[in-house]
Design an enzyme around this catalytic site. Sequence first.
Site, PDB file in Angstrom:
ATOM      1  CD  GLU A 118      28.070  -2.949 -16.042  1.00 43.00           C
ATOM      2  OE1 GLU A 118      26.917  -2.470 -16.121  1.00 43.00           O
ATOM      3  OE2 GLU A 118      29.082  -2.244 -15.894  1.00 43.00           O
TER       4      GLU A 118
ATOM      5  CE  LYS B 241      18.443   9.815  -7.715  1.00 44.77           C
ATOM      6  NZ  LYS B 241      18.772   8.582  -6.994  1.00 44.77           N
TER       7      LYS B 241
ATOM      8  CD  GLU C 178      32.098   9.400 -17.408  1.00 45.88           C
ATOM      9  OE1 GLU C 178      32.733  10.393 -17.793  1.00 45.88           O
ATOM     10  OE2 GLU C 178      32.247   8.883 -16.292  1.00 45.88           O
TER      11      GLU C 178
HETATM   12  P1  NAD Z   1      21.471   3.029 -12.274  1.00 46.93           P
HETATM   13  O1  NAD Z   1      21.342   3.383 -13.691  1.00 46.93           O
HETATM   14  O2  NAD Z   1      20.542   2.018 -11.690  1.00 46.93           O
HETATM   15  O3  NAD Z   1      21.281   4.315 -11.344  1.00 46.93           O
HETATM   16  C1  NAD Z   1      22.085   5.458 -11.488  1.00 46.93           C
HETATM   17  C2  NAD Z   1      21.335   6.656 -10.980  1.00 46.93           C
HETATM   18  O4  NAD Z   1      20.199   6.896 -11.809  1.00 46.93           O
HETATM   19  C3  NAD Z   1      20.807   6.515  -9.566  1.00 46.93           C
HETATM   20  O5  NAD Z   1      20.984   7.726  -8.886  1.00 46.93           O
HETATM   21  C4  NAD Z   1      19.330   6.222  -9.790  1.00 46.93           C
HETATM   22  O6  NAD Z   1      18.493   6.598  -8.719  1.00 46.93           O
HETATM   23  C5  NAD Z   1      19.047   7.049 -11.019  1.00 46.93           C
HETATM   24  N1  NAD Z   1      17.886   6.602 -11.794  1.00 46.93           N
HETATM   25  C6  NAD Z   1      17.418   5.334 -11.935  1.00 46.93           C
HETATM   26  N2  NAD Z   1      16.331   5.338 -12.746  1.00 46.93           N
HETATM   27  C7  NAD Z   1      16.126   6.609 -13.142  1.00 46.93           C
HETATM   28  C8  NAD Z   1      15.163   7.241 -13.975  1.00 46.93           C
HETATM   29  N3  NAD Z   1      14.196   6.551 -14.586  1.00 46.93           N
HETATM   30  N4  NAD Z   1      15.260   8.576 -14.151  1.00 46.93           N
HETATM   31  C9  NAD Z   1      16.236   9.285 -13.566  1.00 46.93           C
HETATM   32  N5  NAD Z   1      17.157   8.742 -12.733  1.00 46.93           N
HETATM   33  C10 NAD Z   1      17.112   7.419 -12.540  1.00 46.93           C
HETATM   34  O7  NAD Z   1      22.981   2.611 -12.061  1.00 46.93           O
HETATM   35  P2  NAD Z   1      23.659   2.044 -10.751  1.00 46.93           P
HETATM   36  O8  NAD Z   1      23.142   0.672 -10.509  1.00 46.93           O
HETATM   37  O9  NAD Z   1      23.551   3.066  -9.658  1.00 46.93           O
HETATM   38  O10 NAD Z   1      25.195   1.988 -11.186  1.00 46.93           O
HETATM   39  C11 NAD Z   1      25.767   0.921 -11.825  1.00 46.93           C
HETATM   40  C12 NAD Z   1      25.911   1.208 -13.303  1.00 46.93           C
HETATM   41  O11 NAD Z   1      26.669   2.390 -13.508  1.00 46.93           O
HETATM   42  C13 NAD Z   1      26.681   0.109 -14.018  1.00 46.93           C
HETATM   43  O12 NAD Z   1      26.089  -0.143 -15.261  1.00 46.93           O
HETATM   44  C14 NAD Z   1      28.055   0.724 -14.198  1.00 46.93           C
HETATM   45  O13 NAD Z   1      28.835   0.177 -15.225  1.00 46.93           O
HETATM   46  C15 NAD Z   1      27.697   2.149 -14.458  1.00 46.93           C
HETATM   47  N6  NAD Z   1      28.858   3.008 -14.218  1.00 46.93           N
HETATM   48  C16 NAD Z   1      29.499   3.576 -15.289  1.00 46.93           C
HETATM   49  C17 NAD Z   1      30.625   4.366 -15.088  1.00 46.93           C
HETATM   50  C18 NAD Z   1      31.371   4.994 -16.234  1.00 46.93           C
HETATM   51  O14 NAD Z   1      32.225   5.837 -15.993  1.00 46.93           O
HETATM   52  N7  NAD Z   1      31.098   4.623 -17.474  1.00 46.93           N
HETATM   53  C19 NAD Z   1      31.094   4.570 -13.799  1.00 46.93           C
HETATM   54  C20 NAD Z   1      30.425   3.962 -12.738  1.00 46.93           C
HETATM   55  C21 NAD Z   1      29.302   3.196 -12.953  1.00 46.93           C
END
Ligand code: NAD
Length: 487
Positions: free
Chosen positions: A391, A182, A258
Site C-alpha cells: 500500500e 487517541k 479496519e
Molecule cells: P498507523 O497504523 O500508523 O496509525 C494509526 C493510529 O495508531 C495512530 O493514531 C497512531 O498513533 C497509532 N499507533 C501507532 N503505533 C501504535 C502502537 N504501537 N500502539 C498503539 N497505537 C499506535 O496508520 P496511519 O498511518 O495513521 O493510517 C494509514 C493507514 O490506515 C493505512 O494503512 C490505511 O489503509 C489505513 N486505513 C484503513 C481504513 C479502513 O477503513 N480499512 C480507513 C482509513 C485508513
Amino acid sequence: MTVETVTRPMDCLHFINGQFVESQNHKTFQNINPATEEVLGVVAEGGKEDVNFAVAAAKRALLGPWKKMTVGERSKILRKIGDLILERQEELACLESLDTGKPYSLAKKIDIARAAYNFHFFADYIISVGTDAYQQDQQALHYAYRRPVGVVGLIKPWNLPLLLLTWKLAPCLGMGNTAVIKPAEWTPMTATALMKICKDAGVPDGVVNLVHGFGENSAGAAISEHPDVDAISFIGEPGTGAAIMKLAAKSLKKLSYELGGKNPNIIFADSDLDEVIDTTIKSSFINQGEVCLCGSRIYVERPMYEEFLEKFVARTKQLKVGLPDEEATDIGALVSKEHYERVLSYLEIALEDGGQFLTGGSRPEGLNKGYFLEPTIITGLDRNSRCVREEIFGPVVTVVPFDMEEEVIMQANDTHYGLSASVWTNDLRRAHRVAQEIEAGMVWVNTWFLRDLRTPFGGMKHSGIGRTGGMHSVDFYSELTNITIKL
Ligand code: NAD
C-alpha cells in the site's frame, strides 16, 4: 473562502473528564501544516499517566448519569452532536484541511458532512435495535439482554480524521459505552474540536475523553494495554494492528480493526469507458490517494487497454495540484514529510523495477514548499514489484492489461490485503461471478465508494477484523447476556 478568514490555527489539549487539560508532565509536540511546512500549533503529548486519568474518568462515567439515560435520550444527544458539526461545518473543514493538506472543499463536502451524518445515522439506528428471543416449546423462554461493552479505546488514523473517528464514536456512545480517543499525531485538531461539541451537546463529563500523543511507548500503546479498557476500535496499518493486538492480549480485549488496502480496480472491455474514467479518476486520486479504499491496482482488459490509458492519462493531467484553500485545487498536499518521503521512495522502486511513468512522478511546478506530488500513473511493473504489492497510500496507481477473467481474478487476489474492489462490466452474470470470487470485504460493481451505512464495512485477510455499519457496529459496541426463564 480561505482558511485564514475562517479560523486561526489552534493548540490542542487533552480532554479528560469534561475538561481540556495539559499533559501531566507538560510535554508537547508541534503540529505542522503539510501544505506550508509551517507550525500550526502545539499539541499536548500524552503518556501513560494521562491515559490512566482518562480511563479512570471513562470507567466512573459508565456508572453515572450516562448509565441511567434511555436510548431515546442518547439518541437525542447523538442528533445534537450531528447538528452542531453541521453548524460548524466550515470551521471544521478548515481545521481538517490545515491538518491533513486536503482541499478545503473536499473536507467540507466529504469529511465534515459525513461526520455529521455518522451521528445522525446512528441517532436513528439505535432506536430500533432489538435482540433475539426464543420460546423453547413449553419449557423455557430465552432472551438476550444487551449492555454496553464498557470503556472503549478508539485509536484513529490521519487520512479522514473526523469522518473515521465519528464513524466509531457515534455507535460507541449510542450503545452506552464511554470512550478514550487517541487521534493520529499528525491530525489532532478536529478531534479536539469535537470534544467541545460533545460537551455542548450534553454528553456527561467523563463519557468522552481524548488523549493526544504517539503510538509506540506513548498514548496509543498505553490505551492498548490498559487493563480497564474493555475494547479497542482501531483504524490504521496492519503492522500497528498487530502491535496493538499484542498489547491488548494481556487483558483479552475485544477488537475491531479496519486496516490497509491495495485494492484492485478491474475494468472489462464491455464497460462504459466514460463512466469508468470519471470514477477511476476519483478512486485513484481523491484525497491525494490517501483513502484505504482507493483502487490503486488497475487491471484493464486488453481490447480497452490503449484507449483507457489515453483517456485516463489525459484526464489525470488536467487535475490541479495546489494549495488546499484554493477553490480550483483537486489534489492537495500529502499529510507529512515522513509520509511524503515514503511515497517518493515507492516511485524510486518503480523506476528500479522497470516501471514507466505515463504522467506524474514529481513535485508540481510552482509548489516549492509543502508535500505535493503530481498524480502518478505507472505501467510496465511486474506483479512482484513492491509498488504493486504494498500500500503506497498516495496519488500513485499501477495499470496492467489482462486477457482472461480467471487471470485477473487470480491477480486481484494475489495480495495479503482484502479490503475492497471495483469491477466494471455490463455483463450481469460476469459481474456477480467476479464479485463473488474477489477476496475483499466490499466489492463495487460499476461504481466506487457508494456507501449505505447499514451495510457491512470492513476487510478480510490483512485488511481487518470484523465489520462495522448498522447492526455490525451495534454488535461490536455491546455485549449480550442470554437470559433463560424456565416456564
Ligand atoms: P498507523 O497504523 O500508523 O496509525 C494509526 C493510529 O495508531 C495512530 O493514531 C497512531 O498513533 C497509532 N499507533 C501507532 N503505533 C501504535 C502502537 N504501537 N500502539 C498503539 N497505537 C499506535 O496508520 P496511519 O498511518 O495513521 O493510517 C494509514 C493507514 O490506515 C493505512 O494503512 C490505511 O489503509 C489505513 N486505513 C484503513 C481504513 C479502513 O477503513 N480499512 C480507513 C482509513 C485508513
